[in-house]
Every structure is written in C-alpha cells, then in structure tokens.
Design a protein around this motif. Structure first.
Motif, PDB file in Angstrom:
ATOM      1  N   ASP A 142      18.966  -4.574   0.992  1.00  0.00           N
ATOM      2  CA  ASP A 142      18.525  -3.185   1.131  1.00  0.00           C
ATOM      3  C   ASP A 142      17.211  -3.123   1.891  1.00  0.00           C
ATOM      4  O   ASP A 142      16.599  -4.141   2.192  1.00  0.00           O
ATOM      5  N   PHE A 143      16.776  -1.896   2.120  1.00  0.00           N
ATOM      6  CA  PHE A 143      15.515  -1.682   2.818  1.00  0.00           C
ATOM      7  C   PHE A 143      14.364  -2.358   2.054  1.00  0.00           C
ATOM      8  O   PHE A 143      14.297  -2.292   0.845  1.00  0.00           O
ATOM      9  N   TRP A 144      13.455  -3.000   2.770  1.00  0.00           N
ATOM     10  CA  TRP A 144      12.254  -3.588   2.144  1.00  0.00           C
ATOM     11  C   TRP A 144      11.220  -3.850   3.236  1.00  0.00           C
ATOM     12  O   TRP A 144      11.563  -3.776   4.424  1.00  0.00           O
ATOM     13  N   GLY A 145       9.996  -4.125   2.873  1.00  0.00           N
ATOM     14  CA  GLY A 145       8.978  -4.454   3.866  1.00  0.00           C
ATOM     15  C   GLY A 145       9.247  -5.839   4.445  1.00  0.00           C
ATOM     16  O   GLY A 145       9.185  -6.821   3.719  1.00  0.00           O
ATOM     17  N   LEU A 204       3.624  -9.369  14.182  1.00  0.00           N
ATOM     18  CA  LEU A 204       3.288  -8.289  13.262  1.00  0.00           C
ATOM     19  C   LEU A 204       4.167  -8.469  12.034  1.00  0.00           C
ATOM     20  O   LEU A 204       5.369  -8.752  12.162  1.00  0.00           O
ATOM     21  N   ASN A 205       3.583  -8.340  10.868  1.00  0.00           N
ATOM     22  CA  ASN A 205       4.364  -8.514   9.636  1.00  0.00           C
ATOM     23  C   ASN A 205       3.699  -7.742   8.513  1.00  0.00           C
ATOM     24  O   ASN A 205       2.653  -7.114   8.707  1.00  0.00           O
ATOM     25  N   VAL A 206       4.315  -7.788   7.354  1.00  0.00           N
ATOM     26  CA  VAL A 206       3.895  -6.929   6.244  1.00  0.00           C
ATOM     27  C   VAL A 206       2.989  -7.701   5.283  1.00  0.00           C
ATOM     28  O   VAL A 206       3.180  -8.905   5.078  1.00  0.00           O
ATOM     29  N   GLU A 207       2.019  -6.998   4.716  1.00  0.00           N
ATOM     30  CA  GLU A 207       1.023  -7.617   3.827  1.00  0.00           C
ATOM     31  C   GLU A 207       1.548  -7.785   2.394  1.00  0.00           C
ATOM     32  O   GLU A 207       2.656  -7.361   2.104  1.00  0.00           O
ATOM     33  N   PRO A 208       0.735  -8.399   1.518  1.00  0.00           N
ATOM     34  CA  PRO A 208       1.264  -8.728   0.186  1.00  0.00           C
ATOM     35  C   PRO A 208       1.660  -7.512  -0.665  1.00  0.00           C
ATOM     36  O   PRO A 208       2.456  -7.668  -1.597  1.00  0.00           O
ATOM     37  N   TRP A 209       1.134  -6.329  -0.353  1.00  0.00           N
ATOM     38  CA  TRP A 209       1.564  -5.148  -1.134  1.00  0.00           C
ATOM     39  C   TRP A 209       2.846  -4.561  -0.560  1.00  0.00           C
ATOM     40  O   TRP A 209       3.308  -3.514  -1.001  1.00  0.00           O
ATOM     41  N   GLU A 210       3.370  -5.195   0.447  1.00  0.00           N
ATOM     42  CA  GLU A 210       4.711  -4.871   0.981  1.00  0.00           C
ATOM     43  C   GLU A 210       4.799  -3.489   1.583  1.00  0.00           C
ATOM     44  O   GLU A 210       5.855  -2.867   1.578  1.00  0.00           O
ATOM     45  N   GLU A 211       3.681  -2.992   2.085  1.00  0.00           N
ATOM     46  CA  GLU A 211       3.662  -1.597   2.521  1.00  0.00           C
ATOM     47  C   GLU A 211       3.379  -1.395   4.004  1.00  0.00           C
ATOM     48  O   GLU A 211       3.910  -0.476   4.607  1.00  0.00           O
ATOM     49  N   VAL A 212       2.476  -2.191   4.543  1.00  0.00           N
ATOM     50  CA  VAL A 212       1.952  -1.905   5.887  1.00  0.00           C
ATOM     51  C   VAL A 212       2.249  -3.057   6.838  1.00  0.00           C
ATOM     52  O   VAL A 212       2.011  -4.228   6.522  1.00  0.00           O
ATOM     53  N   LYS A 213       2.735  -2.703   8.023  1.00  0.00           N
ATOM     54  CA  LYS A 213       2.973  -3.722   9.042  1.00  0.00           C
ATOM     55  C   LYS A 213       1.754  -3.816   9.951  1.00  0.00           C
ATOM     56  O   LYS A 213       1.170  -2.789  10.323  1.00  0.00           O
ATOM     57  N   GLY A 214       1.356  -5.036  10.293  1.00  0.00           N
ATOM     58  CA  GLY A 214       0.192  -5.218  11.160  1.00  0.00           C
ATOM     59  C   GLY A 214      -0.239  -6.674  11.130  1.00  0.00           C
ATOM     60  O   GLY A 214       0.572  -7.560  10.857  1.00  0.00           O
ATOM     61  N   ASP A 215      -1.540  -6.895  11.421  1.00  0.00           N
ATOM     62  CA  ASP A 215      -2.138  -8.224  11.244  1.00  0.00           C
ATOM     63  C   ASP A 215      -3.004  -8.133   9.987  1.00  0.00           C
ATOM     64  O   ASP A 215      -3.774  -7.181   9.848  1.00  0.00           O
ATOM     65  N   HIS A 216      -2.920  -9.125   9.122  1.00  0.00           N
ATOM     66  CA  HIS A 216      -3.590  -9.003   7.825  1.00  0.00           C
ATOM     67  C   HIS A 216      -4.469 -10.202   7.500  1.00  0.00           C
ATOM     68  O   HIS A 216      -4.059 -11.344   7.686  1.00  0.00           O
ATOM     69  N   PHE A 217      -5.638  -9.879   6.963  1.00  0.00           N
ATOM     70  CA  PHE A 217      -6.583 -10.911   6.528  1.00  0.00           C
ATOM     71  C   PHE A 217      -5.910 -11.872   5.547  1.00  0.00           C
ATOM     72  O   PHE A 217      -5.997 -13.092   5.697  1.00  0.00           O
ATOM     73  N   TYR A 218      -5.234 -11.326   4.541  1.00  0.00           N
ATOM     74  CA  TYR A 218      -4.621 -12.185   3.516  1.00  0.00           C
ATOM     75  C   TYR A 218      -3.645 -13.179   4.147  1.00  0.00           C
ATOM     76  O   TYR A 218      -3.713 -14.386   3.910  1.00  0.00           O
ATOM     77  N   ASN A 219      -2.728 -12.650   4.929  1.00  0.00           N
ATOM     78  CA  ASN A 219      -1.695 -13.515   5.501  1.00  0.00           C
ATOM     79  C   ASN A 219      -2.298 -14.600   6.382  1.00  0.00           C
ATOM     80  O   ASN A 219      -1.895 -15.767   6.318  1.00  0.00           O
ATOM     81  N   ARG A 220      -3.289 -14.222   7.187  1.00  0.00           N
ATOM     82  CA  ARG A 220      -3.898 -15.215   8.085  1.00  0.00           C
ATOM     83  C   ARG A 220      -4.642 -16.297   7.292  1.00  0.00           C
ATOM     84  O   ARG A 220      -4.609 -17.477   7.651  1.00  0.00           O
ATOM     85  N   MET A 221      -5.302 -15.907   6.220  1.00  0.00           N
ATOM     86  CA  MET A 221      -6.022 -16.906   5.412  1.00  0.00           C
ATOM     87  C   MET A 221      -5.058 -17.936   4.814  1.00  0.00           C
ATOM     88  O   MET A 221      -5.322 -19.141   4.837  1.00  0.00           O
ATOM     89  N   VAL A 222      -3.954 -17.461   4.255  1.00  0.00           N
ATOM     90  CA  VAL A 222      -3.056 -18.427   3.615  1.00  0.00           C
ATOM     91  C   VAL A 222      -2.238 -19.198   4.658  1.00  0.00           C
ATOM     92  O   VAL A 222      -1.871 -20.357   4.438  1.00  0.00           O
TER      93      VAL A 222
END
Ligand code: NOJ
Ligand code: NOJ
Length: 430
Positions: A142-145, A204-222
């Motif tokens: 189904d639909f998801w981030g 471009l991908n979605v952040e840990p809260w599964e809501e917003v697509k973009g570049d994210h500090f969290y994702n890049r750190m891990v």
C-alpha cells in the motif's frame, strides 16, 4: 492492576523502585522489563494482523495490530541496542537469550532484501529502502513514505556490530561465509545494503518520521556511519578496494552534513531540498529531534561532529525550549517532555518516550548526569506502575497514548541505561 503487578516476577523483585523516584532503580527495572519485551517482540508467534503468521526473525514495532510489521529501521535499532547490552551488561543467561535471536534476524533480513514491492511505488532497486514488511516477510504494497534510506544503513550497522562480536568470539569463518563477502554483485547481507547506500545516498528519500521527502540530517549521519564501519570491516577481511570506495563516499557525505547548520536560526535543520507536500508545508521550524537521534545513532567518536560540538548544544537547547512551549504537560517539571518536532500533528502531536529518552542519553554521553536524570524522571513521571511504555504521552493530560509497548522505546531504555552507567563510572575515576 496491583494484582497483575505482583504477578510479574520482574516487578515483584523491584517493587519498591516504582514507589519512589530513584532514577537508578527505575531505569534498572525498565531495562529488565525492556529486555524481556524486546525478546518477546523478536520472532513473535501470534498472528495479530490479517491472520499473518510471523516469520522467525521479524521484529514487530509494537504488539498493537496497526504496528504489527517488521520496520527495517526499528528492527535494526532494536538489534543494535541488544548488541550494546550484550557487550556491556548482559548476564550469561541473557547473552544466551540474545544469541538465539540473531541468526533469525539474519535469515529474515536476507529474505526481505530480495522481496520486491509493487513497481508502481518505484523502481525495483528501491526495495532495499523499503520501510516495512508484513510480519510473514511479504511485501507491504500500500501507499507509504518511500524510499527510506536510513533503514539499509542502520541494518548494515547492526550486522557489522554483530560481526565484530562474532570475530572477537573466534567465529570469523561464520562472518566470512554468512555476513560479509566481497562478491559483486553483492550476495551478502552487509554488502547488499552498503553497495546500495554507497551509490544511492544522494537520492531524495524519506526521513525517519516517514513524512517528508528530501535530504535529511538523520539519514546522512547514519549512512556515513554505515560506510565507515563497513569499510573498517572490509579492510580487516581483505576487501581493501571496496573499503576505499566506502570511505570516499563517507567523506563526500560529511561535507553535505555540515550544510544542515543554519547560522541564522542557530541550529542544525532536519531537512534540505524538501519536496513540497502537506506536511512539509507546515513544518516551518525544520527543528526536529531526528537531528539529535542522528547524532546519537551516527556519531563515531572520530572527530566528526562530536556530541560536544557547540552547534549540537545549541540545537538541543532550541529543541528543549520549543517543546517546553508547545505542550501543556510541560508547564510543570521534572525535565521537559520531548516530541518529534513542534508542528507535529500525528495523533494530535505529542511528546514521545523515545525522543525524551534521547535527550537523557545525550546528557549522559556528555557527562551531565543530573541533566540526563531530569529527562529520565520525566518519562518515569508519565509511566504507569506496570512500567509499560507506549509510543506517545498525551500533550494535555500526560497519560500514555498511542500504540503499546513500542519496541524501539525499550531499545532507548537500554541505550540510556548503558550511557548513564558509563557516565557514572567515568565520573568515579579520579
Ligand atoms: C505514519 C507514520 O508512521 C508516522 O510517522 C506519520 O507521522 C504518519 N503516518 C502521518 O504521515
Ligand atoms: C512511526 C515513526 O514515525 C517511525 O519512525 C517508526 O519507524 C514507525 N512509527 C514504527 O515504529
């Protein structure tokens, strides 16, 4: 409730702990309860959603049916917390219990790496960035981030961690045959994720809260951490050229992470290049606890953005101040109940347990035990006598809210417990 309370052996043992506010005792009770619930939530047996029977190794995010899925991110964080606990605090019996779950998690992870979600949601390669799977290991269609590219990075980190433990215990041959091989196309669990990350971290991908697509500090750190720890493992196993490639990508990521510092606002923002959407449009502050989580889950003690960096301090202080003003429950102490981001509307926008514990862990890690204790006390204040932790805390009345026994909460308990214990021991050294 009192009866149920007495029936549980863990609580009987520590009954008095819940009657007063001693943080050491409370955290000690919580880590025992947390370990028990984490172990129950890995390879559970009940079919709680859509009659699906869990595949061994699946880690359910919660036993509340709507969270009865295997999320790659939650699972990896939970497994990594178990490994930290294994190395730092586990008894021989606890180690045995933990050891049993790991090959199951390996089998499940290898399986889902080859499960493809319907192509209408994106090209097949995105399956590695797929956020969650049905408990039987089948695709969630189904639909998801999508995609969420923190997941494969965190999964790789959890397997490198386990590989290190195995090697220290004399089991390098198992690591070489089952966990890391140099083969390209990748056919081992770590290599699949890390090849994907090394080639796709710019997507471009979605952040840990599964809501917003973009570049994210969290994702890049891990992602950075996953590349570096894998490079070290690859080098030790003789895959030297690959190690060089992973390090080169980690270095490129570093310069992009520093761009999240917003000098005018005085904090690291969570997202850059966000794609316009309902949620992105009201998330004006771009101030988000995921930044601190990215530091806690991603920092490596190698000089790059240590927790002691003054910019981190400023960011944490802004976060605390913002949440203090946002929630009714924060009119009174102890500490401050912390949410995901101030504009959050998910289920009304509430403080969360794991985010409040993240602030505690941060203070422990920089040696400020009293400050850390205030945030643990805050969680304790909202916790029922049973010790069970829901995902959220109602912003107005302070009662636990949303899904029950969020597995990730107990991972946050284990890592806060370890960080506190280390801080106390470090402080005791003359
Ligand atoms: C479910 C996600 O898990 C949660 O993080 C999000 O806030 C809501 N969907 C709303 O998009
Ligand atoms: C919603 C949270 O926003 C997300 O981070 C998490 O992975 C899922 N819930 C499952 O716990």
């Amino acid at each position: 409730m009192f009866k149920a309370f007495l029936l549980s052996s863990i609580v009987v043992l520590n009954f008095n702990a819940y009657a007063h506010t001693d943080i050491s005792n409370w955290l000690n009770c919580e880590r025992l309860l947390g370990l028990k619930i984490i172990l129950q939530n890995i390879s559970p047996t009940k079919a709680l959603l859509n009659n699906l029977i869990p595949r061994p190794g699946s880690v359910v995010a919660s036993t509340t049916p709507r969270y009865y899925y295997h999320w790659t991110r939650d699972a990896a964080l939970v497994i990594d917390s178990l490994l930290q606990y294994y190395e730092y605090a586990a008894s021989a019996e606890e180690k045995n219990e933990i050891r049993k779950k790991l090959p199951e998690y390996l089998e499940l992870s290898r399986h889902i790496q080859d499960v493809y979600t319907d192509e209408k949601w994106g090209p097949p390669i995105f399956n590695l960035g797929e956020a969650k799977f049905n408990v039987d290991g089948s695709a969630y269609n189904d639909f998801w981030g999508r995609p969420q590219n923190d997941g494969p990075a965190l999964r790789a980190v959890s397997f490198v961690h386990w590989a290190r433990i195995l090697m220290a215990e004399g089991q390098e041959s198992f690591v070489r045959s089952q966990i890391y091989t140099a083969n390209i196309p990748a056919n081992s669990v770590i290599k699949k994720d890390i090849e994907y990350i090394s080639h796709h971290w710019r997507d471009l991908n979605v952040e840990p809260w599964e809501e917003v697509k973009g570049d994210h500090f969290y994702n890049r750190m891990v992602q950075r951490k996953s590349l570096i720890v894998t490079a070290q493992l690859a080098r030790d196993l003789g895959d030297v050229a690959a190690a060089g490639w992973y390090i080169s990508q980690a270095k490129e990521i570093e310069s992009t992470i520093l761009k999240f510092w917003d000098e005018q606002r005085g904090y690291f923002v969570a997202t850059l290049n966000g794609v316009p959407s309902d949620i992105h449009d009201y998330k004006h502050s771009n101030l988000d606890i995921s930044v601190l989580l990215g530091l806690l889950h991603g920092s490596l003690d190698d000089g790059f953005l240590p927790l002691t960096d003054p910019r981190v301090k400023k960011t944490v202080e802004k976060l605390i101040e913002a949440f203090k003003q946002t929630y009714e429950v924060n009119k009174h102490g102890p500490g401050v109940a912390i949410g995901r981001y101030p504009e959050d509307r998910y289920e009304g926008g509430n403080p969360w347990v794991l985010t409040t514990l993240a602030v505690a862990e941060y203070y422990y890690k920089i040696g400020q035990i009293d400050k850390g204790d205030e945030f643990v006390a805050r969680v304790q204040y909202h916790t029922p006598a049973s010790g069970n932790l829901n995902e959220q805390i109602d912003r107005n009345n302070g009662y636990m809210k949303s899904v029950e026994d969020l597995t990730w909460n107990y991972a946050a308990i284990l890592t806060a417990f370890i960080a506190r214990d280390k801080a106390i021991k470090a402080a005791a050294v003359p």
